[in-house]
Design an enzyme around this catalytic site. Structure first.
Site, mmCIF file in Angstrom:
data_model
loop_
_atom_site.group_PDB
_atom_site.id
_atom_site.type_symbol
_atom_site.label_atom_id
_atom_site.label_comp_id
_atom_site.label_asym_id
_atom_site.label_seq_id
_atom_site.Cartn_x
_atom_site.Cartn_y
_atom_site.Cartn_z
ATOM 1 N N THR A 287 9.102 -8.486 5.143
ATOM 2 C CA THR A 287 9.146 -9.941 4.997
ATOM 3 C C THR A 287 10.239 -10.385 4.043
ATOM 4 O OG1 THR A 287 7.662 -9.765 3.133
ATOM 5 C CG2 THR A 287 6.644 -10.199 5.281
ATOM 6 N N SER B 93 5.517 2.858 -3.585
ATOM 7 C CA SER B 93 5.117 3.783 -4.652
ATOM 8 C C SER B 93 6.200 4.802 -4.993
ATOM 9 C CB SER B 93 3.869 4.565 -4.218
ATOM 10 O OG SER B 93 4.193 5.425 -3.121
ATOM 11 N N THR C 265 0.848 -1.187 0.000
ATOM 12 C CA THR C 265 0.000 0.000 0.000
ATOM 13 C C THR C 265 0.885 1.239 0.000
ATOM 14 O OG1 THR C 265 -0.067 -0.009 2.424
ATOM 15 C CG2 THR C 265 -1.921 -1.046 1.296
ATOM 16 N N ILE C 266 0.349 2.319 -0.540
ATOM 17 C CA ILE C 266 0.943 3.633 -0.273
ATOM 18 C C ILE C 266 0.327 4.061 1.054
ATOM 19 C CG2 ILE C 266 -0.754 4.694 -1.875
ATOM 20 C CD1 ILE C 266 1.212 7.060 -2.205
ATOM 21 N N SER C 267 1.162 4.399 2.025
ATOM 22 C CA SER C 267 0.672 4.725 3.368
ATOM 23 C C SER C 267 -0.210 5.965 3.332
ATOM 24 C CB SER C 267 1.846 4.972 4.311
ATOM 25 O OG SER C 267 2.656 3.833 4.387
ATOM 26 N N ASP D 219 16.825 -6.729 -0.213
ATOM 27 C CA ASP D 219 16.154 -7.020 1.054
ATOM 28 C C ASP D 219 16.477 -5.878 2.013
ATOM 29 O OD1 ASP D 219 15.231 -7.863 3.480
ATOM 30 O OD2 ASP D 219 16.089 -9.873 3.354
ATOM 31 N N GLY D 220 15.463 -5.079 2.302
ATOM 32 C CA GLY D 220 15.671 -3.883 3.120
ATOM 33 C C GLY D 220 16.150 -4.180 4.523
ATOM 34 N N HIS E 70 11.912 -4.836 -2.159
ATOM 35 C CA HIS E 70 12.357 -6.172 -2.587
ATOM 36 C C HIS E 70 11.496 -6.715 -3.732
ATOM 37 C CE1 HIS E 70 9.703 -8.443 0.602
ATOM 38 N NE2 HIS E 70 9.048 -7.494 -0.024
ATOM 39 N N HIS F 249 2.840 9.635 6.368
ATOM 40 C CA HIS F 249 4.022 10.177 5.687
ATOM 41 C C HIS F 249 4.461 11.477 6.365
ATOM 42 C CE1 HIS F 249 2.872 7.801 1.845
ATOM 43 N NE2 HIS F 249 3.866 7.205 2.447
HETATM 44 N N1 SAH Z 1 6.519 3.850 1.855
HETATM 45 C C1 SAH Z 1 5.758 3.070 0.920
HETATM 46 C C2 SAH Z 1 5.163 1.902 1.646
HETATM 47 C C3 SAH Z 1 4.877 0.749 0.762
HETATM 48 S S1 SAH Z 1 4.181 -0.661 1.636
HETATM 49 C C4 SAH Z 1 4.657 3.935 0.312
HETATM 50 O O1 SAH Z 1 4.068 4.703 1.052
HETATM 51 O O2 SAH Z 1 4.392 3.828 -0.889
HETATM 52 C C5 SAH Z 1 5.611 -1.467 2.254
HETATM 53 C C6 SAH Z 1 6.627 -1.852 1.232
HETATM 54 O O3 SAH Z 1 7.634 -2.606 1.895
HETATM 55 C C7 SAH Z 1 6.102 -2.722 0.094
HETATM 56 O O4 SAH Z 1 6.358 -2.077 -1.106
HETATM 57 C C8 SAH Z 1 6.915 -4.025 0.228
HETATM 58 O O5 SAH Z 1 7.262 -4.592 -1.031
HETATM 59 C C9 SAH Z 1 8.145 -3.534 0.974
HETATM 60 N N2 SAH Z 1 8.875 -4.562 1.722
HETATM 61 C C10 SAH Z 1 8.382 -5.508 2.568
HETATM 62 N N3 SAH Z 1 9.398 -6.269 3.050
HETATM 63 C C11 SAH Z 1 10.550 -5.796 2.489
HETATM 64 C C12 SAH Z 1 11.926 -6.163 2.595
HETATM 65 N N4 SAH Z 1 12.344 -7.192 3.354
HETATM 66 N N5 SAH Z 1 12.835 -5.445 1.884
HETATM 67 C C13 SAH Z 1 12.450 -4.403 1.103
HETATM 68 N N6 SAH Z 1 11.159 -4.018 0.957
HETATM 69 C C14 SAH Z 1 10.223 -4.690 1.655
#
Ligand code: SAH
Length: 223
Positions: free
Chosen positions: A218, A89, A58-60, A144-145, A111, A65
């Site tokens: 995840t 996003s 989702t976009i938060s 992977d964040g 990711h 934000h």
């Molecule tokens: N800040 C973004 C939030 C998107 S939702 C916005 O407002 O648009 C959360 C995001 O985290 C998703 O896009 C998902 O793909 C990402 N995410 C989940 N686990 C992750 C990981 N281990 N590494 C990188 N991104 C991850």
């Protein structure tokens, strides 16, 4: 949190958030006025609620934000280095880049490759966004964040946009001293924002903030 703002334009949305006290900083208000959420949210861009962007992401909500930017604001200075984990996003990545102009750099990490591509496409919809991509003021990386992006660090500020199962030591190591991280952490089925501060000596301080609902941080889905 009741969703109180719904406007016909980006300006309406941001003015409403400011009137309701959901944006208190003039700098954050200016940055959010300069980035059209309509370029990033496929539905209801000017409503104060999260919206689906596909891939279970989702976009938060705009007030979240704003809250993230206000928490990190002391570290969002010209030339600062910022890491945005779970960039989705790309909206917040763009707003953060506005706040560290000139000479600042924001690395957006997700990711899911289609979301990395989507964030770039969304930013390229405005001349200012295109310029930030071309100059390297904003970079989107597939990774992977939870491991951060050590090659580009250390960072003045780290934003995590997905709920972690626990505090993330690897990310804390990538904070400058001083530096600050905004991270949702899930404990016992409850998620809260934590503000993680590293002081000049490298000492860590953890402050629990509001209850929230984020998508989880995840393993990458297997396609
Ligand atoms: N800040 C973004 C939030 C998107 S939702 C916005 O407002 O648009 C959360 C995001 O985290 C998703 O896009 C998902 O793909 C990402 N995410 C989940 N686990 C992750 C990981 N281990 N590494 C990188 N991104 C991850």
């Amino acid at each position: 949190m009741a969703y109180e703002c719904s406007g016909g334009s980006n300006t309406d949305l941001v003015e409403c958030l400011a009137t309701k006290g959901l944006i208190t900083s003039g700098r954050v208000k200016e940055a959010m006025l300069s980035v059209d959420r309509g370029h990033y949210s496929p539905t209801g861009p000017y409503e104060d609620r999260p919206q689906s962007i596909g891939h279970k992401a989702t976009i938060s909500a705009p007030h979240m934000h704003a809250s993230a930017c206000e928490s990190l604001l002391g570290y969002l200075t010209p030339g600062a280095k910022v890491l945005d984990i779970g960039s989705g996003s790309g909206y917040l990545t763009h707003v953060l880049a506005e706040l560290v102009k000139p000479d600042g750099v924001v690395i957006g990490v997700d990711h899911i490759q289609p979301l990395v591509d989507l964030a770039r496409e969304n930013m390229a919809k405005s001349p200012e966004g295109r310029e930030m991509l071309e100059s390297g003021a904003v970079k989107f990386v597939k990774a992977d964040g939870r491991k951060g992006c050590p090659d580009e660090g250390p960072y003045d500020a780290i934003h995590v946009g997905a709920a972690a199962a626990d505090h993330q030591e690897k990310l804390e190591q990538q904070l400058k001293a001083p530096g600050r991280m905004f991270i949702p952490v899930e404990k016992g089925y409850m998620q809260h924002i934590w503000i993680v501060d590293k002081d000049e000596e490298g000492k860590m301080k953890y402050t629990k903030d509001i209850g929230v609902q984020y998508v989880p941080l995840t393993d990458a889905p297997q396609y």
